[in-house]
Write an enzyme that holds these catalytic residues in place. Structure first.
Site, short mmCIF file in Angstrom:
data_model
loop_
_atom_site.label_atom_id
_atom_site.label_comp_id
_atom_site.label_asym_id
_atom_site.label_seq_id
_atom_site.Cartn_x
_atom_site.Cartn_y
_atom_site.Cartn_z
N LYS A 212 18.14 6.80 -9.18
CA LYS A 212 18.09 6.20 -7.94
C LYS A 212 17.77 4.60 -8.40
CE LYS A 212 15.08 5.23 -3.80
NZ LYS A 212 14.11 5.37 -2.99
N PHE B 133 11.04 9.03 -1.12
CA PHE B 133 10.08 9.05 -0.10
C PHE B 133 10.94 8.53 0.96
CE2 PHE B 133 9.73 4.20 0.32
CZ PHE B 133 10.29 3.88 -0.99
N GLY B 134 10.25 8.24 2.11
CA GLY B 134 10.81 7.65 3.39
C GLY B 134 12.27 8.61 3.96
N ASP C 58 9.86 -6.14 1.12
CA ASP C 58 10.04 -5.60 2.54
C ASP C 58 11.33 -5.12 2.60
OD1 ASP C 58 8.33 -5.39 4.89
OD2 ASP C 58 10.43 -6.06 5.64
N ASP D 116 14.89 9.02 1.96
CA ASP D 116 15.52 9.45 0.75
C ASP D 116 16.21 10.82 0.88
OD1 ASP D 116 15.57 7.18 -0.50
OD2 ASP D 116 13.65 7.93 -1.78
N LYS E 49 6.78 3.24 -2.87
CA LYS E 49 7.45 2.26 -3.44
C LYS E 49 6.70 1.78 -4.72
CE LYS E 49 8.07 -0.90 0.31
NZ LYS E 49 7.54 -2.23 1.09
N ASN F 161 0.80 -1.05 -0.05
CA ASN F 161 0.12 -0.04 0.05
C ASN F 161 0.92 1.38 -0.16
OD1 ASN F 161 -2.84 -0.99 0.17
ND2 ASN F 161 -2.35 -1.72 2.30
P1 IMP Z 1 8.06 -1.62 4.55
O1 IMP Z 1 8.77 -2.40 3.45
O2 IMP Z 1 6.50 -1.48 3.75
O3 IMP Z 1 8.02 -2.22 5.83
O4 IMP Z 1 8.51 -0.24 4.65
C1 IMP Z 1 9.72 0.29 4.34
C2 IMP Z 1 10.00 1.45 4.92
O5 IMP Z 1 11.72 1.57 4.84
C3 IMP Z 1 9.69 2.61 4.22
O6 IMP Z 1 8.40 3.17 4.62
C4 IMP Z 1 10.66 3.65 4.25
O7 IMP Z 1 10.48 4.10 5.82
C5 IMP Z 1 11.94 2.87 4.35
N1 IMP Z 1 12.41 2.41 2.94
C6 IMP Z 1 12.34 1.50 2.19
N2 IMP Z 1 12.85 1.78 0.99
C7 IMP Z 1 13.16 3.00 1.17
C8 IMP Z 1 13.58 3.89 0.01
O8 IMP Z 1 13.85 3.51 -1.19
N3 IMP Z 1 13.75 5.30 -0.02
C9 IMP Z 1 13.48 5.58 1.51
N4 IMP Z 1 12.96 4.97 2.49
C10 IMP Z 1 12.96 3.66 2.33
#
Ligand code: IMP
Length: 194
Positions: A170, A147-148, A68, A150, A13, A9
């Protein structure tokens, strides 16, 4: 065109993955009518990826994959790791990255890596693909792409963060780009020998 469901969701990603998967018809959870949260109850990327893919495979009966992923900081023993999405206690990117910056104040070792584990359930069989992208944590936020984490993650060999680098760059070097390319190569091989 072959269909594949993405068990996520996370809109950041999904946007990245969609830009790398032109050869397959990518279906979202919304497309298949799945409206629940996807649980990630485990302490490893592999277990969480499998849990998400298995739930959506059981729901849809289609070929499906999940990702994940997370940020692992060496000076913090790998944190936030599997807790990356809600490190600050809430699913808020700004608060999460601020907690990382606060945790590294006066820490000389700012090395870190992103890790992604993709779990694919293809014609009833389960496969895993992994990608790692090494880098370091900047001292402040730079750029607002991605996002996150980055805006604070600077991949090795670059002097800009993923918040500043274009998505095309990226995707070439990221943990998720590597894992997704391995999965695509696998699917293409499978489809070719059919
Ligand atoms: P999940 O895999 O849904 O548990 O969440 C992965 C979490 O890791 C994301 O919500 C980000 O906080 C972080 N994350 C994973 N990949 C990235 C990325 O490519 N950029 C930035 N944050 C990432």
């Amino acid at each position: 065109m072959e269909q594949l469901v993405i068990a996520s969701n996370n809109s950041g990603k999904i946007a990245e993955i969609r830009s790398m998967l032109s050869q397959l018809q990518l279906l979202s959870l919304q497309d298949i009518g799945y409206t629940h949260e996807l649980a990630e109850p485990y302490h490893t990327f592999e277990e969480n990826a499998l849990a998400k893919a298995a739930a959506i495979s059981a729901f849809s009966g289609k070929n499906v994959f999940s990702d994940d992923s997370g940020l692992c900081i060496n000076a913090m023993n790998g944190a936030p790791g599997v807790d990356s999405a809600h490190y600050s206690g809430s699913r808020n990117d700004e608060q999460n990255l601020q907690k990382v910056l606060d945790g590294l104040t006066s820490q000389p070792d700012r090395s870190a890596y992103y890790k992604a584990v993709v779990c694919l359930i293809w014609e009833g069989e389960t496969w895993f693909f992994e990608g790692i992208c090494r880098g370091s944590i900047a001292t402040e936020q730079q750029g607002d792409n991605g996002f996150g984490y980055d805006p604070i993650f600077m991949p090795d060999g670059y002097d800009q963060t993923f918040g500043e680098l274009p998505l095309t760059v990226k995707n070439k070097i990221s943990h998720r780009g590597q894992a997704i390319r391995k999965m695509v190569a696998f699917i293409e091989e499978r489809m070719a020998i059919k």
